[in-house]
Design a protein around this motif. Sequence first.
Motif, mmCIF file in Angstrom:
data_model
loop_
_atom_site.group_PDB
_atom_site.id
_atom_site.type_symbol
_atom_site.label_atom_id
_atom_site.label_comp_id
_atom_site.label_asym_id
_atom_site.label_seq_id
_atom_site.Cartn_x
_atom_site.Cartn_y
_atom_site.Cartn_z
ATOM 1 N N ASP A 55 0.851 -1.191 0.000
ATOM 2 C CA ASP A 55 0.000 0.000 0.000
ATOM 3 C C ASP A 55 0.884 1.237 0.000
ATOM 4 O O ASP A 55 1.687 1.422 0.914
ATOM 5 N N ASP A 60 -3.451 3.974 -2.323
ATOM 6 C CA ASP A 60 -3.977 2.604 -2.302
ATOM 7 C C ASP A 60 -3.422 1.751 -3.449
ATOM 8 O O ASP A 60 -4.011 0.741 -3.820
ATOM 9 N N GLU A 61 -2.298 2.167 -4.024
ATOM 10 C CA GLU A 61 -1.657 1.406 -5.089
ATOM 11 C C GLU A 61 -0.588 0.487 -4.506
ATOM 12 O O GLU A 61 -0.087 0.713 -3.402
ATOM 13 N N THR A 62 -0.216 -0.551 -5.250
ATOM 14 C CA THR A 62 0.859 -1.449 -4.856
ATOM 15 C C THR A 62 2.056 -1.249 -5.780
ATOM 16 O O THR A 62 1.940 -0.682 -6.869
ATOM 17 N N ASP A 253 3.016 2.353 3.049
ATOM 18 C CA ASP A 253 2.363 2.207 4.345
ATOM 19 C C ASP A 253 2.810 0.904 5.002
ATOM 20 O O ASP A 253 2.997 0.840 6.208
#
Length: 266
Positions: A55, A60-62, A253
């Motif tokens: 995250d 909210d991207e990987t 994160d």
Amino acid sequence: MKNVASFSQATIMVVGTLLALPALAENDHAGTAAQANNPLANMTAFSLQNYYIGDINDSDETANQFWLRFATPFSLGDSRWLLRTSLPINSYPTAPGGHSETGLGDLNTFASYLFDTGSSKISFGIGPQVTAPTASEDTLGSEQWSAGLVNVLFNAESAKFQYGYLAGWQHSFAGDDDRENVNSATLQPFAYYQLGNGNYLRGAPIWSYNFENDNYSVPLGLGIGHIVRQGKTLYNFTFEPQFSVVEEGPAPDWQVVVGLSMQFLQ
């Protein structure tokens, strides 16, 4: 919740696999285990390390970063040095919705002068580093030539607990004028607690600060490692989840670090 459950199951599986690997021979424990994570060890080494970023802050991207790293000692006259070269294969999101770009990142090399500390169990080095803009796509690198310094300390006086740090700073001096200059510092504190039979607990997060835009990232991690010796090769398997404590700008994160390091004993 499904992702958390899947991550927990994967963690249990990886830890169980590491603990089930062959144990380090009893007569290898003290010296070999204590030096297995020394970045200034007097031996040639090759490592594979993968950072899966689950995250990215505020997106909210990987993402994913896979490192190929080679290190070898060398001498210049009476002085001792260690040369380390690292090349990442990056996979970064380029647009909302999951689209990402994958390819080579920027090549980093540093040469560390090894000081005579008076003890074979304490390693201390400092030297120059250079980063070359070798990224295969514009979004996967800085498009800047950068140079700076690296300083490393590793203390293995205790056969049970080893610690140290790797600190670096670099600034761009040439490259694409349309891209942001590089002026960044990193600090990687590391600590290892030996559990016996080749198993150990570890924490080796990388803290970073960007002086150009004041972005920063301070993660903490707690993982496990396992050391196996086969002939003259030392295999070091690692698994370490890391979670951000404070951050500003695009930073992980949380991420999971999995690695295999091979040291070739003389």
